[in-house]
Write a protein that holds these residues in place. Structure first.
Motif, PDB file in Angstrom:
ATOM      1  N   ASP A 142     -30.127  -4.123  57.984  1.00 51.01           N
ATOM      2  CA  ASP A 142     -29.197  -5.056  57.334  1.00 51.01           C
ATOM      3  C   ASP A 142     -27.829  -4.440  57.073  1.00 51.01           C
ATOM      4  OD1 ASP A 142     -31.245  -7.212  56.907  1.00 51.01           O
ATOM      5  OD2 ASP A 142     -32.149  -5.629  55.695  1.00 51.01           O
ATOM      6  N   GLU A 143     -27.413  -3.565  57.952  1.00 51.03           N
ATOM      7  CA  GLU A 143     -26.085  -2.954  57.840  1.00 51.03           C
ATOM      8  C   GLU A 143     -25.330  -3.233  59.133  1.00 51.03           C
ATOM      9  OE1 GLU A 143     -24.202   1.530  57.295  1.00 51.03           O
ATOM     10  OE2 GLU A 143     -26.225   1.131  56.551  1.00 51.03           O
ATOM     11  N   GLU A 144     -24.259  -3.968  59.044  1.00 54.90           N
ATOM     12  CA  GLU A 144     -23.525  -4.352  60.241  1.00 54.90           C
ATOM     13  C   GLU A 144     -22.415  -3.351  60.554  1.00 54.90           C
ATOM     14  OE1 GLU A 144     -24.615  -6.548  62.212  1.00 54.90           O
ATOM     15  OE2 GLU A 144     -26.155  -7.202  60.804  1.00 54.90           O
ATOM     16  N   ARG A 154     -24.341  15.776  46.593  1.00 52.13           N
ATOM     17  CA  ARG A 154     -24.062  15.067  47.838  1.00 52.13           C
ATOM     18  C   ARG A 154     -23.588  13.653  47.495  1.00 52.13           C
ATOM     19  NH1 ARG A 154     -29.366  16.306  51.639  1.00 52.13           N
ATOM     20  NH2 ARG A 154     -29.358  18.572  51.453  1.00 52.13           N
ATOM     21  N   PRO A 155     -23.005  12.948  48.478  1.00 47.80           N
ATOM     22  CA  PRO A 155     -22.553  11.579  48.208  1.00 47.80           C
ATOM     23  C   PRO A 155     -23.660  10.719  47.607  1.00 47.80           C
ATOM     24  CG  PRO A 155     -21.764  12.296  50.358  1.00 47.80           C
ATOM     25  CD  PRO A 155     -22.659  13.382  49.852  1.00 47.80           C
ATOM     26  N   LEU A 156     -23.321   9.967  46.570  1.00 45.70           N
ATOM     27  CA  LEU A 156     -24.168   9.033  45.827  1.00 45.70           C
ATOM     28  C   LEU A 156     -25.116   9.697  44.834  1.00 45.70           C
ATOM     29  CD1 LEU A 156     -25.351   6.015  48.023  1.00 45.70           C
ATOM     30  CD2 LEU A 156     -23.613   6.087  46.255  1.00 45.70           C
ATOM     31  N   LYS A 195     -26.947   4.498  50.536  1.00 47.34           N
ATOM     32  CA  LYS A 195     -26.116   5.278  51.447  1.00 47.34           C
ATOM     33  C   LYS A 195     -26.237   4.665  52.833  1.00 47.34           C
ATOM     34  CE  LYS A 195     -25.324  10.018  53.057  1.00 47.34           C
ATOM     35  NZ  LYS A 195     -25.809  11.411  53.057  1.00 47.34           N
ATOM     36  N   SER A 196     -25.147   4.662  53.571  1.00 52.55           N
ATOM     37  CA  SER A 196     -25.178   4.100  54.919  1.00 52.55           C
ATOM     38  C   SER A 196     -26.268   4.759  55.748  1.00 52.55           C
ATOM     39  CB  SER A 196     -23.829   4.306  55.603  1.00 52.55           C
ATOM     40  OG  SER A 196     -23.913   3.932  56.972  1.00 52.55           O
ATOM     41  N   LEU A 243     -31.517   4.241  47.875  1.00 45.49           N
ATOM     42  CA  LEU A 243     -31.835   4.239  49.301  1.00 45.49           C
ATOM     43  C   LEU A 243     -31.037   5.358  49.956  1.00 45.49           C
ATOM     44  CD1 LEU A 243     -32.733   1.236  48.618  1.00 45.49           C
ATOM     45  CD2 LEU A 243     -32.155   0.745  50.986  1.00 45.49           C
ATOM     46  N   LEU A 244     -31.728   6.458  50.221  1.00 44.18           N
ATOM     47  CA  LEU A 244     -31.083   7.607  50.843  1.00 44.18           C
ATOM     48  C   LEU A 244     -31.867   7.981  52.090  1.00 44.18           C
ATOM     49  CD1 LEU A 244     -30.427   9.820  47.679  1.00 44.18           C
ATOM     50  CD2 LEU A 244     -28.756   8.439  48.923  1.00 44.18           C
ATOM     51  N   PRO A 245     -31.241   7.966  53.258  1.00 43.21           N
ATOM     52  CA  PRO A 245     -31.954   8.305  54.489  1.00 43.21           C
ATOM     53  C   PRO A 245     -32.562   9.702  54.427  1.00 43.21           C
ATOM     54  CG  PRO A 245     -29.819   7.346  54.984  1.00 43.21           C
ATOM     55  CD  PRO A 245     -29.850   7.586  53.516  1.00 43.21           C
ATOM     56  N   THR A 246     -33.495   9.960  55.339  1.00 43.70           N
ATOM     57  CA  THR A 246     -34.167  11.259  55.418  1.00 43.70           C
ATOM     58  C   THR A 246     -33.147  12.391  55.356  1.00 43.70           C
ATOM     59  OG1 THR A 246     -35.863  10.261  56.796  1.00 43.70           O
ATOM     60  CG2 THR A 246     -35.713  12.654  56.831  1.00 43.70           C
TER      61      THR A 246
END
Length: 639
Positions: free
Chosen positions: A554-556, A21-23, A200-201, A40-43
């Motif tokens: 902290d992601e705009e 998967r990405p990253l 990851k975003s 840092l990978l979301p759930t």
């Protein structure tokens, strides 16, 4: 790290995936290059692959630090099913159990050893750590090392201490949720040689975040369950509520079940599997449900209570739509929920005097004197304990969590799915025993024929299965095993019927319960700030939900998601973002200065069609941003 196999071949061979998967691949390569790495990978982002693949591609053992016993057990079982040697050491295991696991790790090529953080400072680990040929230290739930995070656990600070024994071993820290302060703190506390973050975003474009102020939650929930295809999760705070809501759904024609940490492990496994296999449409659960569950096709996640913080909300809502198809995260609240959340916060942080009193009560209850108790464990009935000392059960529960965070005690609701057994004698000694006690032969022989590895490892046994083979009762088998245990022939670990309280350290004097009271007060202030963010999120009526969540982490992102409840209302205006922002920026400062008529408002923005202005003014009135003050005048409404 010395790479011995191709990572793509390993991914395909053991996990059946042809691509990362990405990253994931970037993270794996960073580790194989020997770099300390924070992922840092979301759930649902595939965190476990990030340490399991490089560990399999390298010589030696991967030491995995995790705070959750249930999650450790799940991952160990999943690895074993793939033919990979894995084991775990955690509070509540006997000294013999821990010795056997560690010896197997040293001599039998165990590939993954899971360890709870409080075990890292024990002599057992420290004396053997350099014998283990560790290639990688993986730190799961890494946000627990930061007091700025939402789940700080002081025992995590022990991780840095073992790095001096393993100076050339890289660390991989993994978390699903972390703000900028926590990201920096994780790397500092884990003694990263240099900063190295892969993030990851946090944006989940396929999830619609829908928040509604709702007086009739049950009616709204029923409509969601009936009208949304696929399976769902309903989160709520208290255990009794999970049963009541599940019953309500069943009574109204929805296939539903309930789940919480107070259920025995077998029951939880049955309920979980029925939901995972789509036999149950909706699982109503406390936050005990979800960790390590990778069900990709969850179509809706409903919160009936406001979460304590946005980290928890984001993790739980993120269990929907892991297949990247459309999913809905719905939060229903009323005014009482906000007051309840504030009351819960106060209960979560009892005063220092109360904490010390309950700690002493626990020690007296189990007859633990100062300077003793480390490693002892007991059946623990929290209700009976609270009644004995005339204490609030809620205060008791939260105090135990604090004492756990201080590394003094631990309570596990995670019962073993199976009883466990190992022979403590060798084969020759067992043969002699059988000659002297021939009446016990049938049970001993059945165990030896049914299960492998009984002399070298604790193995899971099923007393019911043994009883059927011998045409007897389960009680007879259990009694025989207890007798063999008493005779030191086996170590028999039956399934606990109650939560287990473990004393992690010897009883200490009042003055030593808190190593740093100021730190406790600081964490309380941080938790209060996080609670206020959660309240602001649910009561918001003027900003895209997704943008708010991204800003919190902290992601705009200046583009509305178009799918949340705010955006859906905005979309009804049929105004472009450009028109909406231009109208708002033109009228807001003027309306704050004083009331204006519609004609005066039109004159502020002559280049915008008046019909669009009217639609936006109506929308702003409906969302309590503008109010009518005279018959035909309007002003900005600052609540």
């Amino acid at each position: 790290m010395k790479q011995t196999e191709d990572i793509h071949k390993i991914l395909l061979k053991y996990w059946g995936y042809s691509n990362f998967r990405p990253l994931q691949e970037d993270i794996v390569k960073s580790i194989l290059e020997g770099k300390d790495t924070l992922a840092l990978l979301p759930t649902g982002g595939g965190k476990s692959i990030c340490f399991q693949v490089p560990a399999m591609a390298s010589e030696g053992l991967c030491l995995v630090v995790s705070p959750l016993i249930s999650l450790m057990k799940d991952q160990v079982e999943n690895l074993k099913k793939r033919g990979i040697k894995a084991d775990a050491i955690y509070s509540g295991m006997s000294a013999l159990q821990q010795d056997i696991v560690l010896n197997n790790a040293v001599y039998n090529n165990t590939k993954f050893l899971y360890v709870s953080p409080e075990r890292l400072k024990t002599d057992l680990i420290l004396l053997n750590i350099q014998k283990l040929n560790i290639s990688l230290i993986a730190v799961d739930e890494a946000h627990c090392i930061s007091q700025w995070g939402y789940d700080f656990r002081p025992q995590y600070l022990n991780i840095a201490d073992i790095r001096e024994y393993l100076p050339d071993v890289p660390v991989l820290a993994l978390t699903a949720t972390a703000t900028k302060d926590v990201v920096e703190d994780i790397q500092d506390k884990l003694l990263f040689k240099e900063k190295n973050v892969f993030k990851k975003s946090f944006e989940r474009k396929n999830i619609s975040y829908l928040v509604y102020r709702e007086d009739n939650k049950l009616g709204r929930l029923l409509r969601i369950c009936k009208n949304t295809p696929g399976t769902g999760i309903v989160y709520m705070r208290n255990r009794r509520g999970t049963y009541e809501i599940a019953k309500y759904l069943v009574d109204n024609g929805i296939s539903a079940d309930y789940y919480h940490a107070g259920l025995d492990n077998h029951t939880r496994e049955v309920k979980q599997n029925a939901w995972k296999n789509n036999k149950t449409k909706v699982i109503v659960a406390t936050n005990a449900f979800g960790m390590g569950i990778d069900k990709p096709d969850v179509r809706f996640v409903v919160h009936l209570d406001i979460p304590d913080n946005l980290e928890s909300y984001f993790q739980e809502a993120g269990r929907g739509g892991r297949d990247e198809k459309a999913a809905y995260a719905v939060l229903l609240f009323d005014e009482n929920d906000i007051e309840n959340l504030k009351e819960k916060f106060e209960n979560n942080y009892p005063d220092i005097k109360t904490i010390k009193q309950i700690y002493n009560n626990l020690c007296n209850y189990f007859k633990i004197v100062i300077g003793t108790g480390a490693g002892h464990h007991f059946d623990f009935d929290a209700s009976k304990f609270a009644e004995t000392y005339n204490l609030s059960p809620i205060i008791v529960f939260n105090t135990i969590k604090i004492l756990d965070s201080q590394g003094l005690i631990s309570v596990s609701d995670d019962f073993n799915v199976h009883a466990k057994l190992i022979f403590k004698v060798n084969r020759d000694e067992l043969y002699d025993f059988q000659l002297r006690y021939s009446n016990l032969n049938p049970v001993i022989q059945t165990i030896l024929r049914t299960y492998e590895g009984t002399f070298s490892n604790y193995i899971n046994i099923d007393e019911e299965k043994i009883a059927k083979k011998l045409n007897t009762t389960k009680d007879n088998i259990v009694n025989t095993l207890f007798y063999l245990n008493k005779m030191n022939v086996v170590d028999y670990v039956p399934i606990p019927t109650m939560p287990q309280m473990v004393f992690l350290n010897n009883r200490v004097h009042d003055s030593n319960i808190f190593s740093d009271i100021e730190s406790y007060i600081l964490r309380k202030n941080i938790a209060e700030k996080k609670m206020n963010f959660a309240i602001a999120f649910v009561t918001n009526t003027s900003k895209c939900r997704s943008m708010m969540l991204l800003h919190y982490f902290d992601e705009e992102n200046n583009n509305r998601c178009g799918n949340c409840d705010y955006c859906r209302e905005r979309n009804k205006l049929k105004l472009s973002n450009y028109d909406f922002d231009q109208i708002l920026e033109s009228i807001k400062p003027k309306l704050k200065e004083g009331a204006l008529s519609m004609e005066e408002i039109y004159s502020l923005i002559p280049n915008i069609d008046q019909e669009k202005i009217v639609r936006q003014i109506s929308w702003l009135i409906d969302n309590d941003k503008i109010k009518k003050v005279d018959e035909d005048k309007y002003t900005w409404y600052d609540k």
